[in-house]
Design a protein around this motif. Structure first.
Motif, mmCIF file in Angstrom:
data_model
loop_
_atom_site.group_PDB
_atom_site.id
_atom_site.type_symbol
_atom_site.label_atom_id
_atom_site.label_comp_id
_atom_site.label_asym_id
_atom_site.label_seq_id
_atom_site.Cartn_x
_atom_site.Cartn_y
_atom_site.Cartn_z
ATOM 1 N N PRO A 32 52.550 -3.761 48.540
ATOM 2 C CA PRO A 32 51.140 -3.521 48.243
ATOM 3 C C PRO A 32 50.212 -4.266 49.190
ATOM 4 O O PRO A 32 50.583 -5.277 49.796
ATOM 5 C CB PRO A 32 50.994 -4.036 46.810
ATOM 6 N N ILE A 33 49.008 -3.751 49.311
ATOM 7 C CA ILE A 33 47.923 -4.427 50.023
ATOM 8 C C ILE A 33 47.031 -5.076 48.966
ATOM 9 O O ILE A 33 46.571 -4.391 48.050
ATOM 10 C CB ILE A 33 47.107 -3.440 50.860
ATOM 11 N N VAL A 34 46.811 -6.371 49.076
ATOM 12 C CA VAL A 34 45.995 -7.097 48.103
ATOM 13 C C VAL A 34 44.732 -7.596 48.805
ATOM 14 O O VAL A 34 44.808 -8.341 49.786
ATOM 15 C CB VAL A 34 46.761 -8.281 47.488
ATOM 16 N N ILE A 35 43.591 -7.184 48.293
ATOM 17 C CA ILE A 35 42.297 -7.574 48.857
ATOM 18 C C ILE A 35 41.592 -8.467 47.855
ATOM 19 O O ILE A 35 41.459 -8.125 46.674
ATOM 20 C CB ILE A 35 41.436 -6.329 49.149
ATOM 21 N N ASP A 36 41.116 -9.615 48.313
ATOM 22 C CA ASP A 36 40.503 -10.568 47.386
ATOM 23 C C ASP A 36 39.376 -11.324 48.077
ATOM 24 O O ASP A 36 39.451 -11.634 49.272
ATOM 25 C CB ASP A 36 41.554 -11.552 46.872
ATOM 26 N N GLU A 37 38.335 -11.645 47.307
ATOM 27 C CA GLU A 37 37.202 -12.382 47.861
ATOM 28 C C GLU A 37 37.502 -13.862 48.051
ATOM 29 O O GLU A 37 36.831 -14.539 48.826
ATOM 30 C CB GLU A 37 35.978 -12.205 46.956
ATOM 31 N N GLY A 38 38.493 -14.386 47.347
ATOM 32 C CA GLY A 38 38.834 -15.794 47.475
ATOM 33 C C GLY A 38 39.665 -16.072 48.709
ATOM 34 O O GLY A 38 40.350 -15.189 49.246
ATOM 35 N N GLU A 39 39.625 -17.309 49.148
ATOM 36 C CA GLU A 39 40.455 -17.700 50.283
ATOM 37 C C GLU A 39 41.920 -17.814 49.887
ATOM 38 O O GLU A 39 42.814 -17.554 50.686
ATOM 39 C CB GLU A 39 39.963 -19.031 50.853
ATOM 40 N N ARG A 40 42.154 -18.214 48.621
ATOM 41 C CA ARG A 40 43.519 -18.356 48.113
ATOM 42 C C ARG A 40 43.585 -17.657 46.763
ATOM 43 O O ARG A 40 42.634 -17.678 45.985
ATOM 44 C CB ARG A 40 43.883 -19.839 47.967
ATOM 45 N N ALA A 41 44.721 -17.034 46.477
ATOM 46 C CA ALA A 41 44.873 -16.261 45.247
ATOM 47 C C ALA A 41 44.760 -17.169 44.022
ATOM 48 O O ALA A 41 45.095 -18.344 44.059
ATOM 49 C CB ALA A 41 46.216 -15.543 45.245
ATOM 50 N N GLY A 42 44.303 -16.586 42.922
ATOM 51 C CA GLY A 42 44.168 -17.326 41.674
ATOM 52 C C GLY A 42 43.048 -16.805 40.806
ATOM 53 O O GLY A 42 43.052 -16.991 39.594
ATOM 54 N N GLY A 43 42.055 -16.153 41.437
ATOM 55 C CA GLY A 43 40.930 -15.644 40.671
ATOM 56 C C GLY A 43 39.979 -16.750 40.258
ATOM 57 O O GLY A 43 40.071 -17.893 40.722
ATOM 58 N N GLN A 44 39.065 -16.414 39.354
ATOM 59 C CA GLN A 44 38.095 -17.411 38.904
ATOM 60 C C GLN A 44 38.715 -18.382 37.904
ATOM 61 O O GLN A 44 38.501 -19.588 37.987
ATOM 62 C CB GLN A 44 36.882 -16.711 38.267
ATOM 63 N N TYR A 46 41.807 -19.336 37.523
ATOM 64 C CA TYR A 46 42.760 -20.243 38.157
ATOM 65 C C TYR A 46 42.380 -20.489 39.617
ATOM 66 O O TYR A 46 43.229 -20.551 40.496
ATOM 67 C CB TYR A 46 44.177 -19.676 38.065
ATOM 68 N N ARG A 47 41.088 -20.620 39.844
ATOM 69 C CA ARG A 47 40.582 -20.847 41.200
ATOM 70 C C ARG A 47 41.190 -22.122 41.772
ATOM 71 O O ARG A 47 41.245 -23.155 41.111
ATOM 72 C CB ARG A 47 39.057 -20.965 41.179
ATOM 73 N N ARG A 48 41.575 -22.026 43.029
ATOM 74 C CA ARG A 48 42.211 -23.167 43.681
ATOM 75 C C ARG A 48 41.227 -23.934 44.564
ATOM 76 O O ARG A 48 40.377 -23.322 45.217
ATOM 77 C CB ARG A 48 43.402 -22.704 44.516
ATOM 78 N N PRO A 49 41.379 -25.227 44.611
ATOM 79 C CA PRO A 49 40.536 -26.022 45.506
ATOM 80 C C PRO A 49 41.001 -25.881 46.949
ATOM 81 O O PRO A 49 42.068 -25.311 47.212
ATOM 82 C CB PRO A 49 40.750 -27.450 44.996
ATOM 83 N N PRO A 50 40.248 -26.412 47.900
ATOM 84 C CA PRO A 50 40.681 -26.339 49.296
ATOM 85 C C PRO A 50 41.979 -27.109 49.523
ATOM 86 O O PRO A 50 42.360 -27.984 48.725
ATOM 87 C CB PRO A 50 39.515 -26.997 50.058
ATOM 88 N N LYS A 67 50.736 -22.366 33.833
ATOM 89 C CA LYS A 67 50.520 -20.942 34.111
ATOM 90 C C LYS A 67 49.861 -20.756 35.472
ATOM 91 O O LYS A 67 50.241 -19.865 36.250
ATOM 92 C CB LYS A 67 49.640 -20.317 33.025
ATOM 93 N N ALA A 68 48.858 -21.584 35.750
ATOM 94 C CA ALA A 68 48.149 -21.469 37.019
ATOM 95 C C ALA A 68 49.090 -21.702 38.195
ATOM 96 O O ALA A 68 49.110 -20.922 39.157
ATOM 97 C CB ALA A 68 46.987 -22.455 37.055
ATOM 98 N N VAL A 69 49.873 -22.760 38.114
ATOM 99 C CA VAL A 69 50.788 -23.087 39.210
ATOM 100 C C VAL A 69 51.825 -21.982 39.400
ATOM 101 O O VAL A 69 52.162 -21.606 40.535
ATOM 102 C CB VAL A 69 51.468 -24.446 38.950
ATOM 103 N N ALA A 70 52.331 -21.436 38.296
ATOM 104 C CA ALA A 70 53.328 -20.361 38.388
ATOM 105 C C ALA A 70 52.745 -19.139 39.091
ATOM 106 O O ALA A 70 53.411 -18.515 39.944
ATOM 107 C CB ALA A 70 53.825 -19.994 36.996
ATOM 108 N N ALA A 149 36.692 -26.195 42.257
ATOM 109 C CA ALA A 149 36.865 -26.066 43.695
ATOM 110 C C ALA A 149 36.512 -27.339 44.453
ATOM 111 O O ALA A 149 37.100 -27.620 45.498
ATOM 112 C CB ALA A 149 36.021 -24.902 44.218
ATOM 113 N N GLN A 150 35.554 -28.106 43.942
ATOM 114 C CA GLN A 150 35.096 -29.273 44.684
ATOM 115 C C GLN A 150 35.079 -30.563 43.865
ATOM 116 O O GLN A 150 34.733 -31.619 44.394
ATOM 117 C CB GLN A 150 33.678 -29.016 45.220
#
Length: 460
Positions: A32-44, A46-50, A67-70, A149-150
């Motif tokens: 599949p092709i996955v398109i996302d606005e975030g720099e790293r997958a996780g969504g809002q 499970y948003r990941r920090p830099p 769950k987030a880490v998985a 995120a910060q």
């Protein structure tokens, strides 16, 4: 990487729904092709920090850390192995004729698809409050993103107001991070919250965890409040004026305010993809139609909060179901999904309980003072909306064309729901559904003209 031969399936969104959909598609033999606005997958959620951020997952996600880490590890492993194509920091801004336009830092690209899974998530549902247009008033989700995120609290003395699980969760997260929360103001009375008990009992441990969080807030938490005004000066918010459940006037000093009434589905792309919509009274918003597996029309599938607001766990299940439906329609074998269907039904009962316990205060919108700013993008007040209805008719697209409400950068995402309540009330409809919904149009995100005319790639 070079994509494998076979049907081209595009997943928009890399939150819990998008990640599980991509995982299931890979297991079914697709790339599949996955398109996302975030720099790293996780969504809002499970948003990941830099990279290099030192706070551990337990501090960022609390009880949901595992769950987030998985999810993060699952997606990263698939991407690293070349089993999916990931386009990060990319926004899909248009869909037409089984092609979508994605915008990234290099320009825009058109990507064709055989099947499309939309896992676009949700955003803050915000009710206008007099004074909310001032700098320093944020959505609850924006405050949570800054914290995740910060590691930043958007304010030194914060008032959180609205209703729904995020209100309590964010307060607890801010306090644990060392922030100062002056008050948590919930517009849902306790008697109303009890009405959702039967639905909330579908997930007793989850509900108990929420009650324990609520208890930890102690006297900071107030139920059944009425919000009167955000007082502000040239530096931003100075206080929130509110009335307690007994009707007594209160004033809480602050320098930042977070507002949010649960969530609203992000449905603009579903609209452009040709999905039909129905007004869901439970959530008091228009939502796209789809079957139990997420089939929403020719070649389009829906999953996650952009379809039904069921939370992160529900999004994971819905992502698997949508991928299974896609694989099945393409003629690929799929596993038995009966267990996921049963689980989704249970999560739906819980979500309906949340909606009953923490309702959208429609009557508050109808009664907003005329001077209240409703559309912050275009500077349209409640009074101007009502006057537009008087000479333009009680339909939101008509009101938009005549009075510009919903015509700004957010395309009505923040003002549409409250504006529809005002329009319906002023027109005497009795229900916001009668006022209709704003039609989606491309580009669904603000875009620079230069980026639109500069092709990053021909296709994919």
């Amino acid at each position: 990487m070079t994509e494998a031969a076979g049907p081209r399936v595009v997943v928009v969104g890399a939150g819990p729904a998008g990640i599980r959909a991509a995982e299931a598609l890979v297991a079914g033999g697709l790339v599949p092709i996955v398109i996302d606005e975030g720099e790293r997958a996780g969504g809002q959620i499970y948003r990941r920090p830099p990279q290099g951020f030192t706070r551990p997952p337990e501090a960022l996600y609390g009880s949901e850390a595992a769950k987030a880490v998985a999810l993060h590890q699952t997606f990263d492993a698939l991407a690293a192995a070349g089993r999916l194509v990931h386009h990060p920091r990319s926004s899909v801004i248009a869909i037409t004729a089984e092609r979508l336009q994605a915008l990234d830092g290099m320009g825009s690209r058109w990507i064709s698809y055989d099947r499309l899974i939309l896992a676009t998530g949700a955003m803050d549902r915000v009710m206008p409050v007099p004074g909310w247009e001032n700098a320093g008033v944020y959505g609850l989700g924006a405050m949570q993103i800054a914290l995740k995120a910060q590691g930043a609290a958007l304010g030194r003395r914060i008032v959180l107001a609205g209703s729904g699980p995020l209100l309590t969760l964010l307060a607890v997260q801010l306090l644990k991070a060392g922030g100062q929360v002056a008050a948590v103001l919930d517009t849902a009375p306790m008697r109303q919250q009890l009405r959702g008990f039967s639905g909330l009992s579908a997930r007793p441990l989850f509900a108990l965890r929420g009650l324990m969080m609520r208890r930890s807030l102690g006297r900071l938490y107030h139920a059944g409040v009425q919000l009167d005004r955000v007082e502000a000066d040239e530096r931003g918010p100075a206080a929130v004026l509110w009335r307690d459940e007994a009707g007594r006037s209160q004033r809480t000093a602050c320098d930042a305010v977070g507002l949010g009434w649960h969530l609203r589905a992000e449905t603009r792309l579903a609209d452009l993809a040709g999905c039909d919509f129905t007004y869901e009274e439970t959530w008091r918003q228009w939502l796209p139609k789809a079957d139990a597996m997420g089939r929403a029309g020719r070649s389009v599938y829906l999953a996650g909060d952009g379809f039904r607001i069921l939370g992160a766990d529900g999004a994971e299940v819905a992502g698997r179901l949508a991928a299974a439906a896609c694989l099945q329609d393409l003629g690929f074998p799929v596993p038995d999904m009966a267990a996921d269907k049963r689980r989704l039904a249970r999560l739906n009962r819980f979500a309906r309980g949340v909606a009953a316990a923490f309702p959208w205060p429609a009557e508050t919108a109808v009664g907003l003072p005329d001077e209240t700013m409703v559309c912050r993008c275009e500077g349209v007040t409640a009074g101007e909306l009502r006057r537009t209805v008087d000479f333009g008719g009680g339909e939101v697209n008509r009101v938009k064309s005549l009075g510009r409400a919903g015509m700004g950068r957010c395309q009505g995402r923040y003002c549409e729901l409250a504006a529809a309540e005002i329009v319906a009330g002023s027109a005497g409809h009795g229900c916001a559904a009668a006022a209709g919904r704003l039609r989606g149009q491309a580009p669904v995100r603000p875009a620079l003209i230069g980026a639109l005319i500069q092709d990053a790639a021909a296709d994919g």
